[in-house]
Design a protein around this motif. Structure first.
Motif, PDB file in Angstrom:
ATOM      1  N   SER A   1      12.584  65.845   3.537  1.00 46.60           N
ATOM      2  CA  SER A   1      12.961  64.418   2.465  1.00 46.60           C
ATOM      3  C   SER A   1      13.265  63.371   1.993  1.00 46.60           C
ATOM      4  N   SER A   2      13.002  63.424   1.124  1.00 45.86           N
ATOM      5  CA  SER A   2      13.195  61.589   0.981  1.00 45.86           C
ATOM      6  C   SER A   2      14.151  61.266   1.661  1.00 45.86           C
ATOM      7  N   TYR A   3      15.213  61.755   1.518  1.00 47.97           N
ATOM      8  CA  TYR A   3      16.282  61.084   1.679  1.00 47.97           C
ATOM      9  C   TYR A   3      16.694  60.950   3.643  1.00 47.97           C
ATOM     10  N   PHE A   4      15.577  61.619   4.206  1.00 45.33           N
ATOM     11  CA  PHE A   4      15.450  61.583   5.448  1.00 45.33           C
ATOM     12  C   PHE A   4      14.688  60.079   6.011  1.00 45.33           C
ATOM     13  N   GLN A   5      15.166  59.489   6.752  1.00 52.77           N
ATOM     14  CA  GLN A   5      13.812  58.800   6.975  1.00 52.77           C
ATOM     15  C   GLN A   5      13.535  58.621   8.664  1.00 52.77           C
ATOM     16  N   MET A   6      12.341  58.582   9.599  1.00 54.99           N
ATOM     17  CA  MET A   6      12.961  58.289  11.372  1.00 54.99           C
ATOM     18  C   MET A   6      11.471  57.682  11.246  1.00 54.99           C
ATOM     19  N   GLY A   7      11.302  56.281  10.399  1.00 52.04           N
ATOM     20  CA  GLY A   7       9.884  56.093  10.800  1.00 52.04           C
ATOM     21  C   GLY A   7       9.857  54.266  11.359  1.00 52.04           C
ATOM     22  N   GLY A   8       9.287  53.928  12.219  1.00 48.69           N
ATOM     23  CA  GLY A   8       8.888  52.873  13.038  1.00 48.69           C
ATOM     24  C   GLY A   8       9.181  51.626  11.874  1.00 48.69           C
ATOM     25  N   GLY A   9      10.234  50.509  13.272  1.00 49.58           N
ATOM     26  CA  GLY A   9      10.533  49.074  11.738  1.00 49.58           C
ATOM     27  C   GLY A   9       8.733  49.007  11.984  1.00 49.58           C
ATOM     28  N   TYR A  10       8.826  47.696  10.354  1.00 52.18           N
ATOM     29  CA  TYR A  10       7.298  47.325  10.543  1.00 52.18           C
ATOM     30  C   TYR A  10       7.529  45.342  11.255  1.00 52.18           C
TER      31      TYR A  10
END
Length: 334
Positions: free
Chosen positions: A187-196
C-alpha cells in the motif's frame, strides 16, 4: 555509539488513532559531527576524502563520489529482529554538517487486537552534507491486526547535500499475526525505500526488508525501493530464510550472500514489476516452482540455483547464469 533506544510494549489491546503515532525516527545509532569520521553501528557509513557514505540496516548504505567512502553493509537479522539502524558518515565537516542518525527499534506485542489508524515510523535521519542514517526496526505480534495506517515507514534518510554523499539504507520490519491482518506492505502508506544521495544509482540506499506472516506459515517477504537500483542484503542467524513468496520491485536488488540460503516455497514464488533482481552468491531454492516471473534472477560465481528441470521464463522475468555458478538440476526445457 551504542544501541540505546529500544521501545517494547506488551498489552491486551492497543489502538493507535488517526493523528497518533509510535515514532522512533532517528533513535538508533547517533549522528556524526566534526570532520572525516565513519558513522556509528555495525552498518556505519564510511568516510574518506571529504565524502560520507550512507548507513545500512536491511538495505546497504549508498555510496559516494569516492571509491573508498562507501555505504555501510546490511546486517538485519529478520528471523530474530532486535536491531536499530546505523548512522551515516561525515566528510569535510564544515560548520552545520551532521550525518543522519539511524532509526530506533520497537517491539509491540498485543494479545488480542492491535488497531492502527495512525502512524508507525522508524525512519533514518537526514544527513546534512553527510551520509543518511539507516531505517530502524519494527516488530509486531498480535492476535488480530486491524485498521488502515496513515503511514508505516522504515525508510533510510536522505543525504541533503551537493557534495556526493550517500543515502541511508531502509530498515527491517516483521509483522506476525494469529487470525487476520490489514497492514499491507504494497500500500502507498507503507514505505521502506532507501534514502536518496547526491544522485540516484550507487548513491541511494538499498531498500528495507519486510516479512509479513500468519502464525504457522512461512510468510511473504517484500523488498520495494521506489525506483533505484541500490542493493539490499538478507542475512539471518541460522543462515537461511524460508518464505512463501518474495516481492522484489521498483528496481530493488536482493543480494543473497555466500553461505545464505533463501528458499521460496510457493508454486508462484516471485512478485514484482519486472524491474527488481535477485543476485545469488549463496543459494536460491525455488524447487517447488518452474516459473521465473516478475523479476530477474542473476547467478554469480559460487551461487547455486536449486531449480526444476523445466524453467519457464515470462516476458518480465529473466535468468542470467555467470561463470562458476551452479544449477542443481539439469535443464530439459528453458
Amino acid at each position: 555509539s551504542t544501541q540505546t533506544y529500544v521501545l517494547m510494549v506488551s498489552a491486551n489491546d492497543v489502538t493507535i488513532n488517526a493523528g497518533g503515532a509510535i515514532n522512533v525516527d532517528s533513535k538508533g545509532y547517533g549522528p556524526r559531527t566534526g570532520s572525516q569520521a565513519n558513522g556509528y553501528g555495525p552498518g556505519a557509513g564510511i568516510s574518506a576524502y571529504g565524502y560520507g557514505g550512507g548507513a545500512a540496516h536491511a538495505g546497504n548504505g549508498g555510496g559516494t563520489n569516492s571509491a573508498t567512502a562507501i555505504g555501510g553493509t546490511a546486517y538485519c537479522n529478520i528471523n530474530s529482529l532486535n536491531t536499530i539502524g546505523s548512522s551515516g558518515a561525515i566528510g569535510r565537516g564544515d560548520p552545520g554538517e551532521t550525518s543522519g542518525a539511524g532509526g530506533g527499534f520497537f517491539y509491540l506485542s498485543v494479545t488480542n487486537t492491535l488497531t492502527v489508524n495512525g502512524v508507525i515510523t522508524a525512519d533514518g535521519g537526514i544527513g546534512v552534507n553527510a551520509g543518511g542514517g539507516a531505517g530502524g526496526g519494527i516488530k509486531i505480534y498480535a492476535g488480530v491486526i486491524a485498521g488502515t495506517p496513515q503511514s508505516f515507514t522504515i525508510t533510510g534518510g536522505n543525504a541533503n547535500t551537493s557534495e556526493g554523499t550517500g543515502g541511508g539504507g531502509g530498515g527491517c520490519s516483521v509483522i506476525e499475526y494469529i487470525t487476520s491482518n490489514t497492514i499491507s506492505a504494497t500500500s502507498s502508506y507503507f514505505q521502506m525505500g532507501g534514502g536518496y544521495g547526491y544522485s540516484t544509482g550507487i548513491r541511494r540506499g538499498g531498500a528495507g526488508g519486510v516479512l509479513i506472516k500468519r502464525v504457522g506459515t512461512n510468510g511473504d517477504f517484500y523488498l520495494i525501493n521506489g525506483g533505484s537500483g541500490a542493493v539490499s542484503t538478507v542475512t539471518t542467524s541460522v543462515g537461511s530464510l524460508l518464505v512463501d513468496s518474495a516481492m522484489v520491485s521498483t528496481s530493488a536488488k536482493l543480494y543473497i550472500s555466500s553461505g545464505v540460503t533463501f528458499t521460496v516455497s510457493s508454486t508462484n514464488p516471485f512478485l514484482g514489476d519486472g524491474t527488481g533482481a535477485i543476485k545469488v552468491y549463496g543459494t536460491l531454492d525455488t524447487s517447488k516452482s518452474s516459473v521465473i516471473d516478475n523479476l530477474g534472477v542473476e547467478l554469480y560465481s559460487g551461487g547455486v540455483f536449486i531449480n526444476t528441470s523445466t524453467i519457464n521464463i515470462t516476458s518480465d522475468g529473466s535468468l542470467t547464469i555467470n561463470t562458476s555458478s551452479v544449477l542443481s538440476a539439469t535443464l530439459n526445457t528453458l
